[in-house]
Write a protein that holds these residues in place. Structure first.
Motif, PDB file in Angstrom:
ATOM      1  N   ASN A 286      -0.376 -60.926 -67.110  1.00  0.00           N
ATOM      2  CA  ASN A 286      -0.622 -62.308 -67.501  1.00  0.00           C
ATOM      3  C   ASN A 286      -0.732 -62.408 -69.022  1.00  0.00           C
ATOM      4  O   ASN A 286      -1.675 -61.893 -69.621  1.00  0.00           O
ATOM      5  CB  ASN A 286      -1.904 -62.821 -66.845  1.00  0.00           C
ATOM      6  CG  ASN A 286      -2.062 -64.310 -67.028  1.00  0.00           C
ATOM      7  OD1 ASN A 286      -1.599 -64.878 -68.000  1.00  0.00           O
ATOM      8  ND2 ASN A 286      -2.722 -64.940 -66.064  1.00  0.00           N
TER       9      ASN A 286
ATOM     10  N   SER B  12      -1.651 -64.594 -70.852  1.00  0.00           N
ATOM     11  CA  SER B  12      -2.834 -65.297 -71.372  1.00  0.00           C
ATOM     12  C   SER B  12      -3.912 -64.308 -71.794  1.00  0.00           C
ATOM     13  O   SER B  12      -4.856 -64.684 -72.490  1.00  0.00           O
ATOM     14  CB  SER B  12      -3.420 -66.215 -70.301  1.00  0.00           C
ATOM     15  OG  SER B  12      -2.472 -67.150 -69.883  1.00  0.00           O
ATOM     16  N   TYR B  13      -3.818 -63.088 -71.336  1.00  0.00           N
ATOM     17  CA  TYR B  13      -4.853 -62.103 -71.611  1.00  0.00           C
ATOM     18  C   TYR B  13      -4.324 -61.009 -72.528  1.00  0.00           C
ATOM     19  O   TYR B  13      -3.116 -60.773 -72.617  1.00  0.00           O
ATOM     20  CB  TYR B  13      -5.345 -61.472 -70.297  1.00  0.00           C
ATOM     21  CG  TYR B  13      -5.783 -62.491 -69.282  1.00  0.00           C
ATOM     22  CD1 TYR B  13      -6.637 -63.534 -69.631  1.00  0.00           C
ATOM     23  CD2 TYR B  13      -5.318 -62.429 -67.971  1.00  0.00           C
ATOM     24  CE1 TYR B  13      -7.029 -64.479 -68.700  1.00  0.00           C
ATOM     25  CE2 TYR B  13      -5.710 -63.371 -67.029  1.00  0.00           C
ATOM     26  CZ  TYR B  13      -6.565 -64.396 -67.400  1.00  0.00           C
ATOM     27  OH  TYR B  13      -6.951 -65.323 -66.479  1.00  0.00           O
TER      28      TYR B  13
ATOM     29  N   VAL C 191     -13.035 -67.037 -64.014  1.00  0.00           N
ATOM     30  CA  VAL C 191     -11.605 -67.174 -63.723  1.00  0.00           C
ATOM     31  C   VAL C 191     -11.370 -67.296 -62.209  1.00  0.00           C
ATOM     32  O   VAL C 191     -12.108 -66.715 -61.401  1.00  0.00           O
ATOM     33  CB  VAL C 191     -10.834 -65.960 -64.301  1.00  0.00           C
ATOM     34  CG1 VAL C 191     -11.193 -64.695 -63.562  1.00  0.00           C
ATOM     35  CG2 VAL C 191      -9.334 -66.198 -64.284  1.00  0.00           C
TER      36      VAL C 191
HETATM   37  C1  LIG Z   1      -2.933 -66.349 -66.188  1.00  0.00           C
HETATM   38  O1  LIG Z   1      -4.147 -66.677 -66.850  1.00  0.00           O
HETATM   39  C2  LIG Z   1      -4.363 -68.071 -67.003  1.00  0.00           C
HETATM   40  C3  LIG Z   1      -5.625 -68.262 -67.824  1.00  0.00           C
HETATM   41  O2  LIG Z   1      -6.750 -67.805 -67.138  1.00  0.00           O
HETATM   42  C4  LIG Z   1      -4.462 -68.717 -65.620  1.00  0.00           C
HETATM   43  O3  LIG Z   1      -4.617 -70.110 -65.765  1.00  0.00           O
HETATM   44  C5  LIG Z   1      -3.176 -68.438 -64.824  1.00  0.00           C
HETATM   45  O4  LIG Z   1      -3.325 -68.927 -63.520  1.00  0.00           O
HETATM   46  C6  LIG Z   1      -2.927 -66.928 -64.773  1.00  0.00           C
HETATM   47  N1  LIG Z   1      -1.629 -66.681 -64.142  1.00  0.00           N
HETATM   48  C7  LIG Z   1      -1.512 -65.921 -63.067  1.00  0.00           C
HETATM   49  C8  LIG Z   1      -0.132 -65.726 -62.542  1.00  0.00           C
HETATM   50  O5  LIG Z   1      -2.482 -65.392 -62.535  1.00  0.00           O
END
Ligand SMILES: *[C@@H]1O[C@H](CO)[C@@H](O)[C@H](O)[C@H]1NC(C)=O
Ligand SMILES: *[C@@H]1O[C@H](CO)[C@@H](O)[C@H](O)[C@H]1NC(C)=O
Ligand SMILES: *[C@@H]1O[C@H](CO)[C@@H](O)[C@H](O)[C@H]1NC(C)=O
Ligand SMILES: *[C@@H]1O[C@H](CO)[C@@H](O)[C@H](O)[C@H]1NC(C)=O
Ligand SMILES: *[C@@H]1O[C@H](CO)[C@@H](O)[C@H](O)[C@H]1NC(C)=O
Ligand SMILES: *[C@@H]1O[C@H](CO)[C@@H](O)[C@H](O)[C@H]1NC(C)=O
Ligand SMILES: *[C@@H]1O[C@H](CO)[C@@H](O)[C@H](O)[C@H]1NC(C)=O
Ligand SMILES: *[C@@H]1O[C@H](CO)[C@@H](O)[C@H](O)[C@H]1NC(C)=O
Ligand SMILES: [Cu+2]
Length: 233
Positions: free
Chosen positions: A33, A35-36, A50
């Motif tokens: 991901n 985002s991380y 989360v």
């Molecule tokens: C990736 O991280 C973001 C932020 O927490 C989250 O919104 C998103 O659902 C995540 N994507 C997956 C595929 O888990």
């Protein structure tokens, strides 16, 4: 200062690979991901609340841990912080940190808790795993747990296996420099593959690390401590 240290460390790191916690279940998949980032203290940038996180029941006397590591070698530190939303990982499960070699799964059937940590049944906590590469770049992942004093599904059995290519040594704590025989460094070999026994160490106090330049080792320790405690301040 903090920011510049962090930038330096992030820039020095390898952009891919990193590691994952296989057991207990990590808070989120920080590998795929975007985002991380595993460079982010304390938990790869994954917030406590989360979605789809799982909190694993873990024995109040200590339990097993399985990692999937992808670098040729790395130092490993394991910490625990108490509470639901942990910011202070002030208990170390690796007072003598590990030097892990090989790419693959490392499963340790039983990690002892530090003296003085006797969690009550239902106590929430988070395990933080920090790996530290040769360049000094640290990677972080967290797994949320609930300590259980009763029966807990035990992962320490046949499911806790270590890949043949993977092993680790325990780098001894730097002890009192004034002690005799110059043995500030003790090394214990460990392999998680002896999965059915409670202990992973086959401890010879051989000076396997005696050739190590202690100045270098000390700076590694200092850096790691700076990361784990300094950056949380
Ligand atoms: C990736 O991280 C973001 C932020 O927490 C989250 O919104 C998103 O659902 C995540 N994507 C997956 C595929 O888990
Ligand atoms: C938590 O468990 C659910 C159900 O098994 C699973 O779908 C989800 O992927 C798990 N979350 C993580 C971060 O592994
Ligand atoms: C957890 O603690 C952090 C730091 O204090 C805070 O920013 C965050 O909002 C908290 N999250 C939850 C779910 O309470
Ligand atoms: C660790 O921090 C918790 C609060 O986050 C505190 O209750 C506990 O006493 C601390 N333990 C040590 C050994 O510092
Ligand atoms: C850790 O292991 C790597 C690879 O085997 C080695 O190059 C390094 O010197 C070791 N570090 C210590 C402190 O023993
Ligand atoms: C191994 O994992 C499976 C599936 O989670 C579980 O049913 C089994 O009890 C586990 N075995 C041991 C020895 O932990
Ligand atoms: C280190 O060794 C000296 C001399 O034996 C002793 O006085 C001192 O208390 C020791 N310090 C620690 C931290 O063990
Ligand atoms: C250990 O490393 C330090 C710093 O790199 C160096 O100054 C010192 O000479 C080295 N000592 C030995 C015994 O190699
Ligand atoms: Cu990596």
């Amino acid at each position: 200062m903090l920011a510049s240290l962090f930038t330096l460390v992030a820039a020095a790191g390898v952009a891919s690979a990193h590691f994952q916690i296989e057991y207990p279940t990590w808070r989120a998949d920080s590998l795929t991901n975007a985002s991380y980032s595993q460079y982010v203290f304390p938990c790869a940038g994954v917030p406590q609340d989360v979605a789809n996180a799982n909190r694993t029941d873990w024995p109040a006397t200590g339990g097993s841990l399985s990692l999937d590591l992808h670098h040729p070698w790395t130092y490993v530190f394991i910490n625990i912080g108490l509470g639901e939303n942990v910011t202070n990982f002030n208990y170390s499960l690796t007072p003598s940190f590990w030097n892990e070699t090989g790419s693959g799964v490392l499963c340790v059937p039983h990690l002892d808790l530090p003296v003085g940590l006797e969690p009550a049944d239902g106590q929430k906590a988070t395990i933080q795993v920090v790996t530290l590469g040769e360049s000094g770049s640290a990677l972080y992942n967290c797994a949320d747990i609930t300590f259980r004093t009763g029966d807990v599904a035990n992962f320490g059995g046949a499911n806790c296996t270590t890949d043949a290519a993977v092993s680790y040594t325990i780098i001894g704590e730097q002890t009192n420099g004034t002690s005799s025989s110059g043995s500030g460094t003790a090394t214990t070999s460990g392999s998680g593959s002896s999965a059915t026994t409670g202990s992973t160490t086959t401890g010879t106090n051989a000076g396997a690390a005696s050739g190590v330049n202690k100045t270098v080792l000390m700076s590694v320790v200092a850096l790691a401590v700076a990361f784990m405690y300094g950056m949380s301040a």
